[in-house]
Design an enzyme around this catalytic site. Structure first.
Site, PDB file in Angstrom:
ATOM      1  N   HIS A   1       5.251  16.589  22.219  1.00  0.00           N
ATOM      2  CA  HIS A   1       5.066  18.023  22.421  1.00  0.00           C
ATOM      3  C   HIS A   1       3.759  18.240  23.179  1.00  0.00           C
ATOM      4  O   HIS A   1       2.738  17.669  22.816  1.00  0.00           O
ATOM      5  CB  HIS A   1       5.010  18.744  21.073  1.00  0.00           C
ATOM      6  CG  HIS A   1       5.129  20.234  21.205  1.00  0.00           C
ATOM      7  ND1 HIS A   1       4.113  21.005  21.707  1.00  0.00           N
ATOM      8  CD2 HIS A   1       6.141  21.089  20.931  1.00  0.00           C
ATOM      9  CE1 HIS A   1       4.494  22.279  21.728  1.00  0.00           C
ATOM     10  NE2 HIS A   1       5.721  22.346  21.263  1.00  0.00           N
ATOM     11  N   PRO A   2       3.754  19.087  24.218  1.00  0.00           N
ATOM     12  CA  PRO A   2       2.549  19.216  25.037  1.00  0.00           C
ATOM     13  C   PRO A   2       1.424  20.018  24.391  1.00  0.00           C
ATOM     14  O   PRO A   2       0.283  19.919  24.829  1.00  0.00           O
ATOM     15  CB  PRO A   2       3.059  19.927  26.294  1.00  0.00           C
ATOM     16  CG  PRO A   2       4.291  20.633  25.863  1.00  0.00           C
ATOM     17  CD  PRO A   2       4.891  19.824  24.769  1.00  0.00           C
TER      18      PRO A   2
END
Lengths: 382, 382
Positions: free
Chosen positions: B228-229
């Site tokens: 997940h960024p």
């Protein structure tokens, strides 16, 4: 014409993404959403990057237009305030782990007996029943356990997550659906219901072809890169300057495609039906690319569009946010600050309803406890 | 207690996936769905593999419990039948290209003036307005143009599609939401509304963090593999025998994780906040894997679960369909044939509602025109 949920009050105890996404939908449909946050820190996503002027754009993207009050549900005074709020609410949303609301004295049974019209929407990692009901979860957990990672990515390489947080978002969408169904039901029965959404359940619910394949063949499908496993041609193809998508989903479109590419294979038994094309998809891809490699993406997109064949460029997010069709549909909206100035942008409301104004801006994302005064005044009947 | 939509009639002109997914949700909530199909061939997905006893499992997975009548909307007799059906319907759904219903004389304006209570739900590739309104689309087209492909997959490699058809499914879910909101609205206003859903709009609506990042930094994010960024640690990690997921979404969970891994970095300024952990995610991953590589997936899953840290195996679809939590939640249901025997399985209904029976089987997927007789008798008032 007023928005469909105008006049309804949502008391929103949820945080992070699944629950707040559901209440955003209800707000976009006209409901008033009051976010009840933990004093001191509030919603975890207030600390999620990226930031602008010290505020999380991530938080703003999901929580615009909501009001915030910070309440400690274990403190006497705050509990009294909370109960006054529940008495005024049509809908309460929570995404605590199962049992937490019961311990606070605010479980469905308690609330429903005191407020029979209240609709209670819960979203949790695994739902309120079953052996894993009390286990914690996040998006990644249900993307992994729920199977979508096993069919996303390239064959023979490590699985990847879906770039959008569909573990949360799909669950939030089902929560919104359940609440809307309960609202309709309440109009006729006069009673609220409890909606119990599990993020894991919600992942299974969107697997369609993968469930069909697994149950019929006994073999779970793996990832297929950019190709749909049950339709062909339906994937990315190389043009001379990069990739683009062709999606010819039925025989008629395939015939048109063969004509547009001057590729005389529409009557070939290996490609005459979708089932045959799926079996020979690798060969079909090479035959098509032998043609498409000879010209640019924009050449093919123009040519296939003129021929009525579904196709697309692969756009990055900036390109999407400037796509003329997206802009014409009011799908990028401004999130204002408290002074009415543009502070952030967010995705618009995809539910377009006749006669209902599709607003091009949204109210501010609230500061933590930022609306306490007005909320208390409203409770006092001002 | 009856299901919330019991007694409602949905006239469903949609085919393939987005529209039929929406009407499946309405059927799962209790509505009666009558599928109006093209004579001769019917819904394209009747030809989509896999097959069992000559019938498409794909079609069955989405169309169970619906009735089918084949009508040629250009033929006089069939038009008369169709109009009698509209007169009895609460909701009409269609996913033709914009303009097709108008040409048939069944556009929203026509139908609404004759049947003011009728709710009209449309889902199309790009919506009923904007420059590209009349262009055709499929799932792959909007996954590509809508941006999700640009953030799914591995950095530096070709983009991949999301393994589930979220281009269709998310649009179908928004259509169901819009219809439910219109049903609630109709209870108070007495009038139906038109819902206009675009598959492209619906893709933008689920991009959350990617929209926030792009608008604040000006730089569209790329694919980040399994990570997940905006949250860390929140990705896959190698154990000695393969990959599993750890999702420690806030500081408290990160502290617990450090304790469980005996990794004394919780107070390290490089990792003390989520923002810092995101900046140092590559280093953090290596520090964690230096520990997790020393034991098996099942060891770590057990250990982290005991410590209350969200984690998960990466399950294939067969494993998901046999997951004890999924089974306990009644999320794999039988689709019966006309003789009441189990013919297929399908995903269950993720919207669990208090007091409403959560059925463990579904009626058969209809043969093309298979319910003509009973539908005509029903119209005749039997």
């Amino acid at each position: 014409m007023p928005q469909p949920l105008a006049g309804l009050v949502v008391l929103d105890l949820t945080h992070v993404l699944a629950g707040p996404f559901a209440s955003m939908t209800l707000a976009d449909l006209g409901a008033r959403v009051i976010k009840v946050e933990r004093p001191g820190t509030g919603d975890d996503t207030r600390t999620f990057p990226p930031f602008k002027s010290g505020k999380s754009a991530y938080f703003a993207a999901i929580n615009h237009g909501k009001a915030s009050i910070a309440l400690d549900l274990k403190a006497e005074d705050d509990r009294a305030t909370f109960e006054r709020l529940v008495a005024r609410a049509d809908i309460i949303l929570e995404n605590y782990r199962p049992g937490v609301m019961e311990k606070l004295g605010y479980g469905w049974d308690d609330l429903s007996s005191r407020f029979p019209r209240l609709i209670y929407g819960a979203v949790s990692g695994f739902g309120h029943t079953g052996p894993d009901a009390k286990r914690p979860a996040y998006d990644m957990v249900v993307q992994a356990r729920g199977g979508v990672m096993s069919i996303t990515g390239e064959a023979g390489r490590e699985p990847v997550r879906v770039g959008a947080s569909i573990g949360d978002i799909v669950a939030g969408m089902y929560l919104a659906q359940g609440v809307l169904a309960a609202l309709y039901d309440r109009e006729r029965t006069g009673r609220g219901r409890k909606i119990d959404i599990s993020m894991l359940d919600s992942q299974l619910a969107i697997l369609e072809h993968a469930v069909a394949i697994t149950s019929v063949t006994g073999k779970p499908p793996g990832p297929t890169g950019a190709r749909h496993p049950s339709i062909a041609p339906f994937e990315t193809f190389h043009a001379s300057d990069g990739l683009f998508v062709i999606a010819a989903g039925n025989d008629k479109l395939f015939e048109k495609l063969c004509l547009a590419l001057m590729l005389p294979i529409a009557d070939d038994p290996r490609f005459a039906t979708n089932a045959a094309r799926c079996e020979n998809a690798r060969l079909l891809k090479r035959l098509i690319e032998a043609v498409t490699l000879e010209n640019t993406r924009s050449y093919w997109i123009q040519k296939l569009t003129a021929a009525g064949i579904p196709n697309a460029p692969i756009q990055n997010i900036d390109q999407v946010m400037h796509d003329p069709q997206i802009l014409a549909r009011n799908m990028v909206v401004d999130v204002l600050d408290r002074n009415g100035r543009k502070a952030f942008v967010a995705a618009g409301n995809p539910i377009k309803i006749s006669g209902v104004e599709d607003r091009s801006s949204r109210g501010p994302a609230p500061d933590l406890d930022g609306n306490r005064g007005e909320i208390l005044r409203w409770l006092d009947g001002e």
